[in-house]
Design a protein around this motif. Structure first.
Motif, short mmCIF file in Angstrom:
data_model
loop_
_atom_site.label_atom_id
_atom_site.label_comp_id
_atom_site.label_asym_id
_atom_site.label_seq_id
_atom_site.Cartn_x
_atom_site.Cartn_y
_atom_site.Cartn_z
N HIS A 29 0.17 -8.20 1.83
CA HIS A 29 -1.14 -7.81 1.32
C HIS A 29 -1.79 -6.80 2.27
CE1 HIS A 29 -5.56 -8.63 0.71
NE2 HIS A 29 -5.18 -8.58 -0.54
N ASP A 30 -1.30 -5.55 2.23
CA ASP A 30 -1.93 -4.51 3.05
C ASP A 30 -1.68 -3.15 2.43
OD1 ASP A 30 0.68 -3.70 3.70
OD2 ASP A 30 0.62 -4.55 5.71
N GLU A 31 -2.35 -2.14 2.97
CA GLU A 31 -2.27 -0.79 2.41
C GLU A 31 -0.91 -0.14 2.64
OE1 GLU A 31 -4.28 0.47 0.46
OE2 GLU A 31 -6.11 -0.68 0.69
N GLU A 32 -0.22 -0.52 3.68
CA GLU A 32 1.07 0.09 3.97
C GLU A 32 2.10 -0.24 2.88
OE1 GLU A 32 4.77 -0.25 7.16
OE2 GLU A 32 2.83 -1.15 7.65
N HIS A 33 2.13 -1.48 2.45
CA HIS A 33 3.14 -1.91 1.50
C HIS A 33 2.69 -1.71 0.05
CE1 HIS A 33 4.34 -3.93 5.23
NE2 HIS A 33 5.57 -3.89 4.73
N ALA B 104 0.98 -0.78 -6.78
CA ALA B 104 -0.22 -1.48 -7.23
C ALA B 104 -1.23 -1.45 -6.09
CB ALA B 104 0.09 -2.93 -7.62
N PHE B 105 -2.43 -1.99 -6.35
CA PHE B 105 -3.35 -2.24 -5.27
C PHE B 105 -2.86 -3.45 -4.47
CE2 PHE B 105 -5.95 -0.03 -8.49
CZ PHE B 105 -6.41 1.02 -7.71
N ARG B 106 -3.60 -3.90 -3.49
CA ARG B 106 -3.12 -4.94 -2.58
C ARG B 106 -3.11 -6.32 -3.26
NH1 ARG B 106 -6.79 -5.55 1.97
NH2 ARG B 106 -8.34 -4.84 0.47
#
Length: 576
Positions: free
Chosen positions: A325-329, A505-507
């Motif tokens: 659950h983060d912006e990197e992934h 997708a978003f987080r």
């Protein structure tokens, strides 16, 4: 499990106060997320049961059918819980309280379609046709000849409007290019009474049963707002609890339907956001929220002798894969280093994310499916007026975009943050929409491609199930154009550790959509109180075939309901 977590899984009984609060919150949240006013006003004004058509005279089915559609429940999870005796309510519905399940057959090898996402999978099950033939290729997709972005479940933008419009205006039904199983069954048994509860697809049914409108609004608002970060599943619990309560109430007061579909979505919505992980979240949700209501339903149906001559089918659309659950992934749409940046760096003008694009000039479109993404490209012969009414040029329009994604993932050029995010970039030579779309091939760089089967022989993917045939069902056919000119498959279902997985997708904390076993292996249970497991197994094997996928369930449904009469004729596409 600690008391605090246990309390989170108890079914709330004081729903009236919660519903009032959720109603005001849901309306505000929905408007904040870009919701149009019409559908929510209609939904709040409607009752919990919506009559869709008047009863048609004619013969009725000799056998009843109950379909329990569980969103986001993988095969191993459900079968394991049944084997361990964790779901006595479901056991009762399947023919008795014994773990032997003497009156049920658990199909061992049912596979979802690609992408293994909600809207596409249920469209395939409820039409009996794969995506390239039924017209629904994902949770969101682009229809180039109409220049229309379809998003029954938005993934690249935040709006509850399409979800509500699905129930108030038949939004998801609009994109089907073939009849539903209800329409097909009605051709042969026109007098069938058909009820559908909460499913996105209900064309041909007599009645649509809905949960409490305010709860529906708030639950989906919570899911679609990717900033919502709460480990309690109360919104989703209320959604399913009230849906089942409404069905049970109506079954007590009305003539029983011949065909009843129950769609339960909370398991999936909660799995996406739960801190405890998708497996543990779904296990507790099934045991504490869904199973007690199924037990109540089984008691009612048995009391009314409604299971004596009724087949029960329990199935799901996809499984789940844990992600970080983060912006990197999360390969999202908001950062300068996300997939949109690749297209912009390669010189494309990207369609703005959302349903409306009035007055916008664009030559590229992105649609997200969790572990997969579609890229649609226009003919850019006239740079000022890109053409969507004809296919893009392969060398000039498609290959530059494919190469930009390939090099970004392989080398970090032009977008360094995309390095290592993609397992495959697939493309194909475009065709006019009047012709069947071609299968995808694997892009290997330098303008070259290789057929998927040949590529897999040299680069096996042990966790992927029937990748070549399932991609063919997605992309090769009259509506295969809706899967894009380029298909991106993230490093997701091919990776062991969540830290090595990416998703479009978003987080969130869990996603799906890949060809992996985790996402693709789904349960399919056939039961009847007066049939043995051996009889049911023989029936399933005869009708589902040796490599069953969700779209191949139609012959079984027909066999269960239609015991005499001619086979229905070939159906033409819908007229829009």
């Amino acid at each position: 499990m600690p008391d605090m977590q246990e309390s989170a899984f108890r079914v709330p009984l004081r729903k009236s106060l919660i519903a009032v609060a959720a109603g005001s919150l849901g309306l505000a949240t929905g408007i904040a997320l870009g919701m149009k006013a019409g559908p929510v006003v209609k939904l709040l004004a409607q009752g919990e049961s919506k009559r869709l058509r008047e009863k048609t005279p004619g013969r009725s089915p000799r056998n009843g059918l109950l379909i329990v559609a569980l969103d986001g429940v993988g095969r191993d999870l459900l079968y394991g819980m049944l084997a361990d005796g964790e779901l006595p309510g479901l056991e009762s519905l399947l023919g008795g309280g014994s773990r032997t399940l003497a009156h049920a057959h658990l199909v061992p090898d049912m596979t979802s379609i690609l992408p293994s996402t909600t809207i596409a999978a249920w469209a395939s099950l409820f039409t009996g046709e794969p995506p390239a033939r039924n017209g629904v290729t994902g949770n969101e997709f682009f229809i180039r000849e109409r220049k229309q972005f379809a998003a029954p479940i938005p993934t690249t933008f935040e709006s509850i409007w399409p979800v509500l419009a699905t129930y108030t205006e038949g939004y998801a039904n609009r994109f089907l290019e073939v009849p539903t199983i209800y329409e097909r069954l009605r051709e042969e048994v026109p007098g069938a009474r058909i009820w559908v509860s909460m499913s996105q697809y209900y064309e041909g049914a007599d009645r649509l049963l809905l949960t409490d409108r305010s709860v529906l609004t708030e639950a989906w608002s919570a899911f679609l707002s990717h900033t919502f970060d709460n480990d309690k599943q109360s919104f989703y619990e209320l959604l399913d609890d009230q849906a089942l309560e409404n069905v049970i109430d109506d079954l007590q007061d009305c003539d029983l339907p011949d065909i009843l579909t129950l769609y339960l979505v909370g398991t999936d919505l909660y799995a996406h956001v739960a801190h405890i992980g998708p497996d543990e979240a779904r296990r507790h949700y099934l045991r504490e929220v869904i199973d007690p209501r199924l037990a109540e339903l089984a008691r009612l149906l048995r009391k009314r002798h409604a299971l004596d001559d009724r087949y029960v089918v329990v199935t799901a659309d996809h499984g789940h894969t844990e992600v970080v659950h983060d912006e990197e992934h999360a390969l999202s749409v908001t950062e300068d280093d996300d997939p949109p940046a690749v297209l912009r760096a390669a010189g494309y003008r990207l369609r703005p994310f959302g349903l409306d694009d009035e007055g916008e000039t664009f030559d590229a479109v992105l649609a997200y499916q969790g572990a997969m993404a579609y890229v649609y490209l226009a003919d850019r012969s006239d740079a000022d007026q890109p053409a969507w009414s004809k296919p893009p040029r392969y060398e000039e329009d498609v290959l530059p975009a494919a190469d930009a994604f390939f090099r970004s993932s392989q080398e970090g050029e032009p977008i360094a943050a995309m390095r290592g995010t993609l397992d495959l970039v697939l493309t194909r030579r475009p065709r006019p929409v009047e012709e069947d779309a071609l299968p995808f091939e694997v892009y290997t760089g330098g303008g070259k491609t290789i057929p998927i089967g040949e590529w897999l022989r040299n680069n096996p993917r042990e966790t992927y199930l029937d990748l070549e045939s399932r991609l063919h069902d997605l992309a090769a056919g009259p509506y295969g154009h809706r899967a894009g000119d380029i298909l991106l498959l993230a490093n997701n279902g091919n990776r062991e550790r969540p830290e090595d997985r990416y998703y479009f997708a978003f987080r969130y904390r869990s996603w799906h959509g890949s060809p992996s076993e985790k996402d693709s292996c789904v349960p399919f249970i056939l039961a009847h109180a007066r049939r043995s497991e051996a009889e049911l197994r023989a029936l399933a094997e005869e009708t589902l075939g040796t490599r069953p996928t969700l779209d191949k369930a139609w012959p079984l449904f027909r066999r269960l309901v239609v015991t005499q009469g001619a086979v229905a004729g070939v159906h033409a596409g819908r007229q829009h």
